[in-house]
Design a protein around this motif. Structure first.
Motif, PDB file in Angstrom:
ATOM      1  N   VAL A   1       9.628  10.086  -4.691  1.00  0.00           N
ATOM      2  CA  VAL A   1       8.713  11.066  -5.271  1.00  0.00           C
ATOM      3  C   VAL A   1       7.256  10.623  -5.124  1.00  0.00           C
ATOM      4  N   LEU A   2       6.980   9.330  -5.229  1.00  0.00           N
ATOM      5  CA  LEU A   2       5.603   8.861  -5.046  1.00  0.00           C
ATOM      6  C   LEU A   2       5.146   9.061  -3.603  1.00  0.00           C
ATOM      7  N   LYS A   3       6.042   8.864  -2.645  1.00  0.00           N
ATOM      8  CA  LYS A   3       5.708   9.149  -1.242  1.00  0.00           C
ATOM      9  C   LYS A   3       5.455  10.644  -1.057  1.00  0.00           C
ATOM     10  N   GLN A   4       6.259  11.454  -1.721  1.00  0.00           N
ATOM     11  CA  GLN A   4       6.102  12.908  -1.644  1.00  0.00           C
ATOM     12  C   GLN A   4       4.731  13.316  -2.183  1.00  0.00           C
ATOM     13  N   VAL A   5       4.335  12.755  -3.319  1.00  0.00           N
ATOM     14  CA  VAL A   5       3.033  13.069  -3.916  1.00  0.00           C
ATOM     15  C   VAL A   5       1.902  12.650  -2.981  1.00  0.00           C
ATOM     16  N   LEU A   6       1.994  11.463  -2.399  1.00  0.00           N
ATOM     17  CA  LEU A   6       0.958  11.028  -1.448  1.00  0.00           C
ATOM     18  C   LEU A   6       0.845  12.001  -0.289  1.00  0.00           C
TER      19      LEU A   6
END
Length: 156
Positions: free
Chosen positions: A57-62
């Motif tokens: 999810v953090l990669k998705q947000v980035l």
């Protein structure tokens, strides 16, 4: 403020791990699937699935903060709140990862390596990259009964 629910689960048979990421009803960003086997895993636990969901999810947000066709998909994002029923994720991201990093990824007494250190390092790197872009990462712990959207995706 962007709120995203995450969950990780062990299958009822105990032989596979799944994750769920819930942005909202019908969102094309919702994700679920199996957690790939890491070459360094000796055992697979729910925490492995929760770590995988958190990193994903953090990669998705980035990715959503990056410029596409001259526009950011989320131009005004200042805070991302990860909603989880995992107290371990919340506690570690609120304080432990910073201590572990300062101790060279060993536990408080400096003798024993942090379990899942590679995953925690990757997650902390993503948090720090988001914070460098002016986006705070917060974690909100809820009961499993409240986190039904993400757990439902993880179970599907």
């Amino acid at each position: 403020c962007i709120i995203i629910s995450i969950a990780g689960r062990v299958s009822p048979a105990g032989n596979s791990l799944t994750y769920g990421i819930f942005h909202g009803p019908g969102s094309p960003r919702n994700r679920s699937g199996s957690v790939p086997l890491s070459p360094h895993e000796r055992t697979r636990t729910r925490l492995h699935a929760e770590l995988y969901a958190t990193e994903l999810v953090l990669k998705q947000v980035l990715g959503l903060l990056n410029v596409t066709n001259g526009q950011k998909e989320w131009p005004e994002a200042r805070n991302v709140v990860l909603v989880t029923d995992s107290r371990r994720i919340m506690h570690a991201l609120s304080s432990c990862v910073y201590t572990w990093k300062a101790n060279g990824w060993t536990r408080a007494r400096g003798k024993k390596a942090v379990a899942n250190a590679a995953a925690w390092k990757a997650i902390l790197d993503l948090v720090e990259e988001l914070e460098a872009r002016g986006v705070g990462v917060r974690v909100w712990t809820v009961s499993e009964a409240v986190n039904t959207d993400a757990t439902g995706l993880a179970a599907s």
